[in-house]
Motif scaffolding. Structure first.
Motif, PDB file in Angstrom:
ATOM      1  N   ILE B 849       0.877  -1.128   0.160  1.00  0.00           N
ATOM      2  CA  ILE B 849       0.007  -0.008   0.068  1.00  0.00           C
ATOM      3  C   ILE B 849       0.945   1.164   0.024  1.00  0.00           C
ATOM      4  N   GLY B 850       0.501   2.134  -1.121  1.00  0.00           N
ATOM      5  CA  GLY B 850       1.122   3.492  -0.800  1.00  0.00           C
ATOM      6  C   GLY B 850       2.534   3.807  -1.078  1.00  0.00           C
ATOM      7  N   SER B 851       3.087   4.773  -1.038  1.00  0.00           N
ATOM      8  CA  SER B 851       4.518   5.146  -1.107  1.00  0.00           C
ATOM      9  C   SER B 851       5.022   6.378  -0.320  1.00  0.00           C
ATOM     10  N   LEU B 852       6.272   6.267  -0.176  1.00  0.00           N
ATOM     11  CA  LEU B 852       7.084   7.114   0.466  1.00  0.00           C
ATOM     12  C   LEU B 852       8.369   7.560  -0.270  1.00  0.00           C
ATOM     13  N   GLY B 890      -2.633   3.917   0.317  1.00  0.00           N
ATOM     14  CA  GLY B 890      -3.984   3.361   0.004  1.00  0.00           C
ATOM     15  C   GLY B 890      -4.982   4.153  -0.858  1.00  0.00           C
ATOM     16  N   ASP B 891      -6.114   3.806  -1.026  1.00  0.00           N
ATOM     17  CA  ASP B 891      -7.054   4.531  -2.003  1.00  0.00           C
ATOM     18  C   ASP B 891      -7.334   5.808  -1.310  1.00  0.00           C
ATOM     19  N   ALA B 892      -7.619   5.832  -0.019  1.00  0.00           N
ATOM     20  CA  ALA B 892      -8.023   6.910   0.564  1.00  0.00           C
ATOM     21  C   ALA B 892      -7.301   7.867   1.253  1.00  0.00           C
ATOM     22  N   ILE B 908       2.026   8.840  13.753  1.00  0.00           N
ATOM     23  CA  ILE B 908       1.327   8.987  12.791  1.00  0.00           C
ATOM     24  C   ILE B 908       1.783   8.758  11.466  1.00  0.00           C
ATOM     25  N   ILE B 909       1.314   8.225  10.687  1.00  0.00           N
ATOM     26  CA  ILE B 909       1.887   7.998   9.171  1.00  0.00           C
ATOM     27  C   ILE B 909       0.875   8.790   8.382  1.00  0.00           C
ATOM     28  N   ARG B 910       1.095   9.781   7.754  1.00  0.00           N
ATOM     29  CA  ARG B 910      -0.024  10.831   7.093  1.00  0.00           C
ATOM     30  C   ARG B 910       0.777  11.353   5.939  1.00  0.00           C
ATOM     31  N   VAL B 911       0.050  11.379   4.792  1.00  0.00           N
ATOM     32  CA  VAL B 911       0.477  11.795   3.586  1.00  0.00           C
ATOM     33  C   VAL B 911       0.846  13.298   3.715  1.00  0.00           C
TER      34      VAL B 911
END
Lengths: 501, 1133
Positions: B849-852, B890-892, B908-911
């Motif tokens: 899921i996701g990327s960084l 993820g999607d949202a 927290i892991i936040r965009v």
């Protein structure tokens, strides 16, 4: 050609061949887990089915086991907001904020109740889906499915009363299920599922009694009686269910399988496990799993037992103790309460200066620091009182209703109730329930079911909203439901929060 | 007709036997077939060949005559070039000339000449040998010991002694000698009849000539296209330590080594170029002599068990060009460790040091008088915060309490004791480390034996680590075409970790929270504890815990590898390696019968946990090194790798002991056995890898690598992943326009891009595993089985794409060497243990899921500031700046809250935010008297903590939480200066870090609440009507209600500058060592952690007490850090 001293071209062929030779070994990368089954390869035998059912029994301990930073037990969540319980444990934020009605949705109890209940439900769902496919004795299979249905109903019944509308999941969830992110289902549909499951369990061939602590049919009927009674109250108010509740409770009473212990010491006697008035219990056994409940109720650090920590987590509000009728045996020393004890350490009598809960005191554990007294979920007096209340609502107090409640009053050495109106009988039953079933996770659910709260000062009943707890906090309609846990809402945007949280 | 053929014994690993280790070695069988043709010849020939390969001569013989020449290519490989001068001579004459000084002879069978090795000639040659001797110095005239001297194109050689002298037997005086030494240009000297050679070797720029180990091979630093930094043993030795990670700290820019505990052995965490991964490991891959070290059996990193003194070099592979050859597991960087090998000429080395450690910093806690004052104030304030409870007499007047405790208070209510628990529970710890090594061998075979004993005592009493280690290495050129060797390391480590345990059983917490009014022991010999004072939380006496609780980890590990290197063709080599790493660990735990909470209730508890990890790997690869011509070189590697790891663990335990004597040595005494457990897990890897390096004119260098990696850990359709990389480097300084520059002596520009992966998620994550539970039925155990993990059959590789651009610049004959890199890394398909709604029955699922991203700059400069005969001063400075950002989740893009959870979410892991962000409320201070009405709307009173209502909804709740800081530094690095005056040297090594915050959760129990235990002295600054401008709430018993949650008060600036090491050394001059018959003698003294400048209020800002991925900088009472005074000696015979 004059001479030959070149190397074999085979080398270069091998360069290509070696990797090729190994790529055929696909099994090399297969997962090889020898410690645990997966869902796919399990549920092949009757014994495997039995282990899946056993797991549901094990899950009952999550209600009393300590969790969180100060080993708070989930059952405490339902005691502090009643106003009947105080605490001597200052550091427990989760307990204190519930006691002072200042909790927010972060309170770990909300998460623990939600998570543990749904975990047990998922296990029940899996058993209900997979056990039918096992080639085994049909009667045993039916009984096991009945047990699984009971547990599913048991946990949904807690969820629906704690949170209101909750996701209704009746099939196993996997990563691609749409129900991985469910919406809250209307409360009525949850109750329908509960009734349906309990009806299944009722006819699944369960024994009338089982001293080993496994489910018996009386427990199913008792829970069903409680469910009907609750459905008849707030918020569903399906009044017709009073009669159903009375009928189910009556089936338990007339089965003759249960009787009150002659003395309250019977509640604390380990020889009575799963017998007499204990209809459904969570099992403990020293050497396997011990219970921390006993320790939690001990007066804090008075050095009366060998427990290194006498916690004082739940202590009775003096106002509640004082609300018992004069002469009630239950208020006498070492019945439901105690105010002194001969220390097993010093042999000296230690006076506490106030009352503490003796109902669950494990005398043996005082000297061994190991308690395996069972925790009781359904006790016969509750069934008697359900019968009395439900039949009264269905048509006023009957002699059978008087008999039921007077059985309890007689043991408490109180005069029999007679000649009451429907309304006064109703309140008399409610009072009796407070006094008999206090600190057994019953009072809170009665408060929100009836939306009436016992006024400890004058013995009457106040409306839930506006009732002031002994320490002064006032109940609001926010507390008719607890909060959906913050962490769950964070992970499932389809969930909505309850009003006021 | 073939003169050699090879067969490869291959097999599929499906068959159980072939899965065994032995089945994995390829066997190469070489056979020579000789074809002999009949016929006789008597022919004349003419040859005038100077310095010609002998093979060419053979060909000329064949051309001029009808002879066939048969020979073994490998045998004549040692001959090299010969000179033949012949006019109309016979073939015999020609051959005699050819083989005059060569260990070869020939035989003529009719028309075939067969060339053979001639043993007798070898002996004869030896008899005829002559002596060459001489002196080798450096370019400043100092004698150079240890210079390797070899006879060119023949066997035989020696090394110089401590005085730079050598003596060597040579077959004749026409040969050429090759002098080489690390750090100096290799020089060839033709004897041309001379028997004495005096020579000055030219120092080379170290950075350029040094050999750097890369995956499956090695390379000159100058030829590298990737970001690779080698740290040599001498650099490591500058900071003596039992732990190799601590020695590595600061040596390589971009490599963040956090020593997170003062415990012996460290609890060290290494992160290279920022954290890529949210749930899988961010630790680099460790490869020791080609053997991948499997993850440690406990929270300890696998290299913690190595003996630092065994290490020859640590090579840190940072960019994708370097790491992609380790594909699947290269994303976090790779640290290749080569161990010391044997060397020619017998040598004995003894290295020893002793040290004393003391607590470097103490925390300010309440003393007895202050504690009583706080109790008194709290009691007075209880009436304000809990009027109902106060009126009911729930609170006890401390004055009355004191009167009731005559053993603690005298008649005047004055405390009898004022215990400094940080002093009582710590000590001055003496440690020692002894290393002894023996190396020796000939030109063909070398061996080494390395022994170590380390006994490190921690500053917490009873904490200790002992290590015994032994290692044997052997390398042998057993055939001209084959080299075999191997090493076997055995380590036995025993450490007692006293800092385990939760709550009031946590020693490091109880250092702070045990009441000063309590004695360590009462006069009657019984242990004091907080239980002696009413209403305290049940914390145990830390000294009692240290002594009466045992948590001993006994770890025995064997790391072994054997290899065979076969020269197949002139330019083609094959190497087969087999490696093992077996780790057996026993954790012995005993908690005594009088330890409250932990084990008093159960009358002592004992547990023995055994874990056996078994790892093996088989790697086989071809290397092809071809110098096509002066302008073109090609190096290639192609190979296959198999790896297997399995682990078995079991636990047995008992409670109910009759006394503390038995501990874990006789579980049968316990009256209540604990349910035993056991488990098994396994993972496998199968990989194919290749690399091509192409170099044009020593200026333009290209590297392409690829690894095709398969792991058992992923879903059945996603086992394999492909990890390619490409790189280019340009040595601009080799171009004509810079070649003669007096300023720029080296300039290399390089860039690379590649993909690497991460699979460190543990086993069976794609499966729907079940787990067992225990039901009690009829008073007996009934086995239960229930759901555990949520299956994800689509689980696949996490991939990190990394771009790197860097340069290496040498100025003024490389007196200043600069290396700088910019990188950008993007991790996609992150392996995340993503929370799922728990309504499913599960709490999380492993998914992609996701990327960084991580981007950063690394810069290092080494400068020889002063270089003179007697005085040298050099400086090393490095800095690494990294910025991480979550790009998608993820999607949202929903937030994710990783552990550790403490009262509320801590992280927290936040965009858009950095990884490792702390999360909580903002503490604005305390409510003032003037704000009483407003405070009341928040259920608070003046004197309560005031949190910011961020969203202004009139309530403090989850919606008011914000990002408060981050645990990962913005930048960090080292400034190190070395001064040398004659034989004295002084190193001053500083370490710094900035932009990192500490989430100091200990404020929760040591400041936010009082009256349960002892507190930080900061509570003396609590709110009072006359002290309203404070962050700290008014003192009150915690029972009266208090506020605590993760908030900004707990977040502190963790930036620091540390005096990491101060080292003074003295090398005894050659004159002295010669008298002592030593090659080398050095003594040194060092102070480690000699100062610390930081605003952080805890023991040390380099800290974490949690094992979670983003817990760096999160602490809840940690093991204090020591200051270490050390004295050592190093002797070489």
């Amino acid at each position: 050609m004059k001479y030959q001293s070149k190397y074999n071209p085979l080398f270069f062929i091998l360069l290509l061949v070696i990797p090729g030779a190994f790529s055929g070994c696909k099994k090399y990368l297969d997962e090889d887990n020898r410690s645990n089954y997966t869902q796919e390869n399990y549920f092949q035998t009757a014994d495997q089915a039995q282990a899946a059912i056993n797991n549901l029994y094990a899950s009952l301990r999550t209600i009393t086991d300590g969790t969180g930073t100060y080993a708070e037990s989930p059952y405490m969540m339902l005691e502090f907001p009643t106003g009947l319980a105080n605490t001597e444990v200052g550091q427990s934020q989760y307990n204190n904020t519930l006691r002072t009605l200042s909790a927010n949705s972060d309170n770990n109890y909300f998460y623990v109740w939600w998570t543990n209940s749904y975990n047990a439900i998922a296990n029940a769902n899996l058993a209900i889906e997979r056990i039918p496919g096992i080639n085994m004795d049909a009667a045993t299979k039916k009984r096991m499915l009945g047990e699984a249905a009971f547990f599913r109903a048991f946990y949904y019944f807690h969820l629906v009363r704690i949170y209101g509308d909750v996701p209704l999941l009746l099939k196993p969830i996997n990563a691609s299920s749409p129900e991985l992110y469910p919406e809250r289902a209307p409360l009525a549909s949850v109750y329908d599922a509960i009734v349906s499951d309990l009806t299944t369990a009722e006819t699944s061939g369960l024994p009338t009694a089982d001293v080993s602590g496994k489910l018996n049919v009386g427990a199913v009927k008792s829970l069903l009686a409680s469910v009907y009674l609750t459905m008849a109250g707030y918020p569903l108010q399906k009044k017709e269910n009073y009669q159903k509740a009375a009928d189910k409770a009556n089936e338990v009473i007339t089965s003759g399988a249960y009787r009150l212990f002659p003395t309250y010491a019977g509640l604390r006697n380990k020889a009575n496990k799963n017998l007499g008035e204990f209809i459904f219990q969570s099992q403990y056994q020293v050497g396997i799993n011990t219970s921390s409940v006993n320790q939690a109720f001990l007066p804090r650090a008075r050095k009366i037992t060998k427990f290194s920590d006498e916690v004082g987590a739940v202590t009775p509000a003096p106002e509640f103790y004082n609300s018992y009728e004069a002469g009630d045996l239950r208020t006498q020393e070492q019945q439901f309460f105690f105010s002194n004890y001969v220390s097993v350490l010093s042999g000296q009598t230690v006076n506490f200066g106030s009352q503490y809960i003796f109902k669950f005191f494990d005398t043996e554990a005082a000297t061994t620091a190991q308690s395996d007294l069972n925790w009781t979920f359904i006790r016969y007096p509750e069934v008697l009182l359900i019968y009395a209340e439900a039949s009264n609502e269905a048509g006023g107090p009957t002699q059978a209703a008087y008999d039921a409640v007077n059985l309890i009053r007689t043991r408490a050495q109180l005069p029999n109730l007679t000649g009451l109106s429907q309304a006064t009988f109703r309140q008399a039953i409610w009072r009796e329930k407070y006094h008999e079933l206090a600190y057994e996770n019953k009072v809170w659910f009665d408060m929100i079911r009836t939306r009436q709260v016992y006024n400890l000062a004058n013995g009457t009943f106040d409306n839930f909203v506006g009732h002031a707890l002994p320490a002064g906090q006032v109940l609001t309609d926010k507390y008719l439901l607890f909060a959906i846990p913050t962490r769950e809402i964070n992970n499932n945007k389809k969930l909505t929060q309850n009003a006021g949280w | 007709m073939n003169d050699r053929y090879h067969s490869i014994h291959k097999g599929c690993f499906n068959s159980s036997k072939m899965r065994k280790v032995a089945g994995l070695i390829f066997l190469f069988i070489a056979t020579v077939l000789i074809e002999v043709q009949a016929g006789t010849h008597l022919q004349q020939m003419t040859l005038h060949e100077k310095n010609t390969p002998v093979e060419t001569i053979f060909r000329l013989i064949e051309k001029q005559t009808s002879y066939h020449v048969l020979y073994d290519k490998l045998e004549i490989a040692q001959v090299g070039n010969v000179t033949v001068d012949l006019n109309n001579g016979s073939v015999e004459e020609a051959l005699d000339q050819c083989f005059r000084n060569q260990p070869l002879s020939y035989k003529i069978f009719s028309s075939t000449i067969v060339i053979r090795k001639d043993e007798t000639k070898l002996q004869k040659n030896a008899a005829r040998q002559q002596q060459v001797k001489g002196q080798v110095n450096d370019d400043e005239g100092q004698p150079l010991p240890g210079v390797s001297i070899k006879i060119k194109n023949a066997q035989g050689g020696t090394t110089t002694d401590a005085a730079g002298k050598f003596a060597l037997s040579v077959p004749d005086l026409n040969i050429t000698l090759v002098f080489s030494s690390i750090g100096f240009s290799t020089q060839e000297v033709a004897l041309a009849g001379k028997s004495t050679i005096n020579l000055a070797l030219k120092a080379e720029s170290k950075t350029l000539s040094s050999v750097v180990v890369v995956g499956y091979g090695s390379s000159r630093k100058s030829d590298l296209t990737g970001a690779v930094v080698a740290v040599k043993s001498e650099q490591l030795a500058q900071r003596p330590s039992t732990n190799v990670e601590q020695q590595l700290s600061g040596k390589v820019s971009g490599v963040n080594v956090s020593t997170n505990s003062g415990r012996p052995g460290g609890n060290t965490n290494i992160v290279i170029r920022g954290a890529n991964s949210i749930n899988s490991s961010n630790n680099p891959l460790y490869v020791v002599d080609g053997v991948v070290l499997s993850n440690g059996v406990t929270d300890v990193s696998p290299i913690s068990y190595l003996n630092p003194n065994d290490i020859e070099s640590m090579n840190v592979l940072k960019d994708a060009s370097a790491t992609a050859i380790y594909g699947a597991r290269g994303a976090n960087g790779v640290i290749l460790i080569t161990t010391k090998r044997g060397q020619q000429g017998g040598q004995i080395n003894y290295n020893s040091y002793v040290s004393i450690s003391t607590i470097a910093r103490k925390l300010d806690v309440l003393n007895s008088a202050e504690f009583d004052a706080v109790q008194d104030a709290s009691y007075r304030n209880a009436a304000k915060y809990d009027p109902v409870g106060f009126a009911s007499g729930k609170y006890r007047d401390p004055a009355a309490v004191r009167r009731s405790l005559p053993e603690l208070y005298d008649a005047n209510g004055k405390a009898r004791f004022d215990t400094d628990w940080q002093k009582e529970a710590t000590r001055q710890a003496f440690s020692q480390n002894q290393n002894l090594s023996f190396t020796g061998g000939s030109a063909e075979s070398t061996y080494g034996l390395f022994l170590n004993y380390a006994d490190e005592n921690g500053i917490l009493r009873e904490s200790n680590l002992k290590r015994y280690s032994g290692r044997f290495v052997l390398d042998s050129q057993i055939k001209p075409w084959m080299k075999v060797g191997g090493s076997l390391t055995f380590n036995s480590v025993e450490d007692n970790r006293v800092d385990g345990g939760q709550g009031g059983l946590n020693v490091t917490r109880m250092l702070v929270e045990t009441l000063p009014i309590i004695p360590v022991k009462f006069a009657d010999g019984s242990w004091g504890s907080n239980a002696a004072y009413p209403d305290m939380e049940g914390g145990e006496n830390p000294v009692n815990l240290e002594i009466n609780r045992r948590n001993i980890f006994k770890t025995q590990s064997a790391i072994g590898n054997v290899y065979a290197e076969v020269k197949l063709l002139k330019d083609l080599q094959f190497k087969s390696t087999l490696g093992i790493n077996v780790v057996n660990q026993t954790e012995d735990f005993y908690s005594g019968r009088f330890l409250r909470q932990q084990s008093a209730d159960v009358q002592g508890e004992s547990r023995i946990t055994n874990t056996r990890t078994n790892y093996w790997q088989s790697e086989n690869y071809f290397s092809y090194n071809k110098k096509i011509n002066d302008n073109h070189r090609l190096d290639a590697v192609l190979g296959i790798s198999w790896q297997h790891s399995d682990r078995e663990a079991s636990m047995a335990g008992a409670q109910g002991f009759t006394d503390d004597f038995y501990k874990y040595y006789n579980l049968g005494v316990g009256s209540v056995p604990l349910a035993p457990t056991s488990s098994y897990e396994k993972y496998t890897f199968n990989s194919y890898f290749g690399r091509i390096n192409y170099t044009i004119k020593d200026r333009y260098m290209f590297t392409v690598t690829n690894r095709y990696d398969g792991s058992s850990r992923f879903g059945s359709g996603f086992k394999y992943g492909n990890f390619p990389s490409g790189a280019f480097a340009w040595r601009a300084s080799e171009e004509d326009f810079l070649k003669n520059s007096t300023v720029i002596s080296n300039l290399k520009l390089r860039t690379s891009y590649g993909l690497t992966g991460n699979s460190e998620i543990g086993q069976y994550r794609s499966l729907s595993s079940l787990k067992n539970s225990t039901a009690i039925i009829g008073g007996v155990r009934g086995s239960g089985v229930g759901i555990n993990t949520l299956a994800n059959p689509d689980l696949k590789w996490e991939k990190t794409g990394q771009f790197d651009a860097g340069f290496e610049l040498g100025l003024f004959k490389n007196r200043i060497a600069i290396e700088a890199d910019f990188y950008y890394k993007k991790t996609t398909d992150m392996l995340l243990n993503a929370p799922v709604p728990t309504s499913s029955g599960y709490t999380s699922i492993y998914k992609n899921i996701g990327s960084l991203s991580n981007k950063g700059i690394e810069f290092s400069v080494t400068s020889a500031n002063i270089q003179s005969k007697d005085f040298n001063w050099s400086t090393t400075f490095n800095i690494a700046i990294n910025k991480s950002r979550i790009l998608a989740l993820g999607d949202a893009n929903d937030d994710i809250f990783p552990n550790p959870f403490f009262l509320s979410n801590t992280n927290i892991i936040r965009v858009g935010e950095a990884v490792g962000s702390f999360y909580g409320l903002i503490r604005e201070g305390t409510w003032g008297t003037a704000e009483a009405a407003q405070a009341a709307t928040f259920n608070a009173k003046p004197g309560d903590i005031k949190h910011k209502d961020v969203n202004g909804d009139g309530a403090i709740n989850d919606a008011d939480r914000v990002v408060l800081g981050k645990g990962i530094p913005t930048g960090f690095g080292t400034l190190s200066n070395t001064f040398k005056y004659k034989n004295l040297d002084l190193t001053v090594d500083l370490q710094y870090s900035y932009g990192n915050d500490i989430l100091n959760l200990s404020y929760h129990s040591a400041e936010d609440r009082t009256g349960q235990a002892n507190s930080y002295a900061t509570v003396l600054n609590g709110w009072t009507p006359t002290n309203q401008n404070t962050m700290i709430a008014e003192n009150r018993p915690s029972l009266a209600g208090y506020t605590t949650t993760v908030d900004s008060r707990m977040v502190e600036d963790g930036s620091y500058i540390r005096g990491r090491n101060l080292l003074l050394g003295y090398n005894f001059p050659a004159a002295v060592t010669k008298k002592l018959k030593m090659n080398n003698l050095r003594i040194y003294a060092s102070v480690q952690n000699f100062f610390l400048i930081t605003k952080y209020t805890g023991y040390d800002p380099e800290v974490t007490t949690y094992a979670d991925n983003f817990a760096q900088g999160i602490t809840f009472f940690d093991y204090p850090k020591p200051r270490v005074f050390l004295l050592g000696v190093n002797v070489t015979l």
